[in-house]
Design a protein around this motif. Structure first.
Motif, PDB file in Angstrom:
ATOM      1  N   VAL A  52      -6.230  -2.044  13.283  1.00 51.78           N
ATOM      2  CA  VAL A  52      -6.200  -0.842  12.459  1.00 51.78           C
ATOM      3  C   VAL A  52      -6.163  -1.237  10.990  1.00 51.78           C
ATOM      4  O   VAL A  52      -5.484  -2.196  10.601  1.00 51.78           O
ATOM      5  CB  VAL A  52      -4.980   0.033  12.814  1.00 51.78           C
ATOM      6  CG1 VAL A  52      -4.977   1.317  11.999  1.00 51.78           C
ATOM      7  CG2 VAL A  52      -4.978   0.350  14.303  1.00 51.78           C
ATOM      8  N   SER A  53      -6.901  -0.522  10.182  1.00 52.81           N
ATOM      9  CA  SER A  53      -6.943  -0.826   8.753  1.00 52.81           C
ATOM     10  C   SER A  53      -5.556  -0.632   8.135  1.00 52.81           C
ATOM     11  O   SER A  53      -4.858   0.329   8.459  1.00 52.81           O
ATOM     12  CB  SER A  53      -7.960   0.082   8.052  1.00 52.81           C
ATOM     13  OG  SER A  53      -7.895  -0.087   6.653  1.00 52.81           O
ATOM     14  N   SER A  55      -4.801   0.461   5.301  1.00 54.69           N
ATOM     15  CA  SER A  55      -4.737   1.734   4.578  1.00 54.69           C
ATOM     16  C   SER A  55      -4.393   2.894   5.501  1.00 54.69           C
ATOM     17  O   SER A  55      -3.789   3.881   5.068  1.00 54.69           O
ATOM     18  CB  SER A  55      -6.075   2.006   3.874  1.00 54.69           C
ATOM     19  OG  SER A  55      -7.134   2.025   4.818  1.00 54.69           O
ATOM     20  N   GLU A  56      -4.761   2.776   6.791  1.00 58.98           N
ATOM     21  CA  GLU A  56      -4.404   3.813   7.753  1.00 58.98           C
ATOM     22  C   GLU A  56      -2.951   3.673   8.204  1.00 58.98           C
ATOM     23  O   GLU A  56      -2.283   4.668   8.488  1.00 58.98           O
ATOM     24  CB  GLU A  56      -5.336   3.743   8.966  1.00 58.98           C
ATOM     25  CG  GLU A  56      -6.810   3.992   8.636  1.00 58.98           C
ATOM     26  CD  GLU A  56      -7.687   3.879   9.859  1.00 58.98           C
ATOM     27  OE1 GLU A  56      -7.133   3.825  10.980  1.00 58.98           O
ATOM     28  OE2 GLU A  56      -8.920   3.841   9.717  1.00 58.98           O
ATOM     29  N   PRO A  59       0.088   4.512   4.067  1.00 58.96           N
ATOM     30  CA  PRO A  59      -0.526   5.331   3.007  1.00 58.96           C
ATOM     31  C   PRO A  59      -0.185   4.837   1.607  1.00 58.96           C
ATOM     32  O   PRO A  59      -1.009   4.877   0.701  1.00 58.96           O
ATOM     33  CB  PRO A  59       0.044   6.726   3.274  1.00 58.96           C
ATOM     34  CG  PRO A  59       0.491   6.703   4.704  1.00 58.96           C
ATOM     35  CD  PRO A  59       0.929   5.305   4.965  1.00 58.96           C
TER      36      PRO A  59
END
Length: 244
Positions: A52-53, A55-56, A59
């Motif tokens: 998973v990135s 940034s995800e 936040p």
């Protein structure tokens, strides 16, 4: 000197614990960390899930202490070799397209480091990773960590070494200068120990980026000309003078 980095923070399912690790790393002065996805192929037909990135997951990232920049979060994939033999180390150093070779420090290694594959790995831009968290957890693992690290230093002479934490809790993290002091116990000099948590980490990240982007390098070499070719290209007046 480049910013400090910790290239091994195990990524677990709990986002709160990961957030706590990031906040602790930023508070200690680390400007970059890498979330480590470990894959062990003991089970057949095991798929590698796309990470998973960051940034995800997060936040808002914490700000690095003493700066106005937010901490940089990377992802890495570690493949566990079930048979830790010299043959597998040889393949990793000479053939595999990797950025880091993580040395197991929790037990006595069943082989001795040899100079040719280690030197070839250094020439290829591959770095060797040592973990310090096992050394602060248990006295037995501390002994194995120092022993395995010193054995590696005798071969690589302190070159291409990265020291990471593999910390699962914020209390297991140590500041960059404390980690550099641990590097002295591993057989590194003062400058090499500082590079193991700063410039070498940056070089490892750049090695991974260029491995994904650079397809090849083309360079030209001036071919030496033979005497006969030089005489053939001389003007007629110079030819007459040389013949006379």
């Amino acid at each position: 000197m480049a910013g400090f980095a910790d290239l091994n923070l195990p990524q677990g399912p709990d986002k709160k614990s990961l957030q706590s690790l990031l906040e602790a790393a930023a508070h200690l002065g680390y400007s970059a960390v890498a979330l480590n996805h470990v894959i062990d192929f003991k089970e057949k037909k095991q798929e590698i899930v796309k990470p998973v990135s960051p940034s995800e997951l997060f936040p808002s990232l914490p700000i690095v202490q003493g700066t106005s920049k937010r901490i940089k979060v990377l992802t890495r994939l570690t493949l566990v070799v079930s048979d830790p033999s010299h043959c597998n180390l040889l393949i990793a150093c000479t053939t595999l397209d990797v950025d880091l070779v993580c040395i197991n420090v929790t037990e006595k290694l069943p082989f001795y480091f040899r100079r040719p594959p280690v030197n070839m790995a250094i020439d290829r831009g591959i770095y060797f990773e040592l973990l310090y968290t096992p050394a602060i957890k248990d006295s037995t693992m501390r002994r194995y960590t120092i022993s395995n690290a010193v054995s590696l230093m005798q071969i690589c002479k302190g070159k291409n070494i990265v020291i990471s934490s593999a910390a699962e809790r914020p209390l297991e993290l140590r500041g960059p200068y404390d980690v550099a002091n641990l590097g002295l116990l591993f057989g590194l000099s003062e400058s090499e120990a500082k590079a193991a948590v700063s410039t070498n980490c940056r070089a490892t990240m750049l090695h991974g980026e260029t491995r994904k982007s650079a397809c090849g390098v083309v360079y030209t070499v001036k071919k030496p000309r033979k005497v006969e070719e030089e005489e053939a290209t001389l003007p007629a007046c110079k030819k007459a003078k040389t013949q006379a």
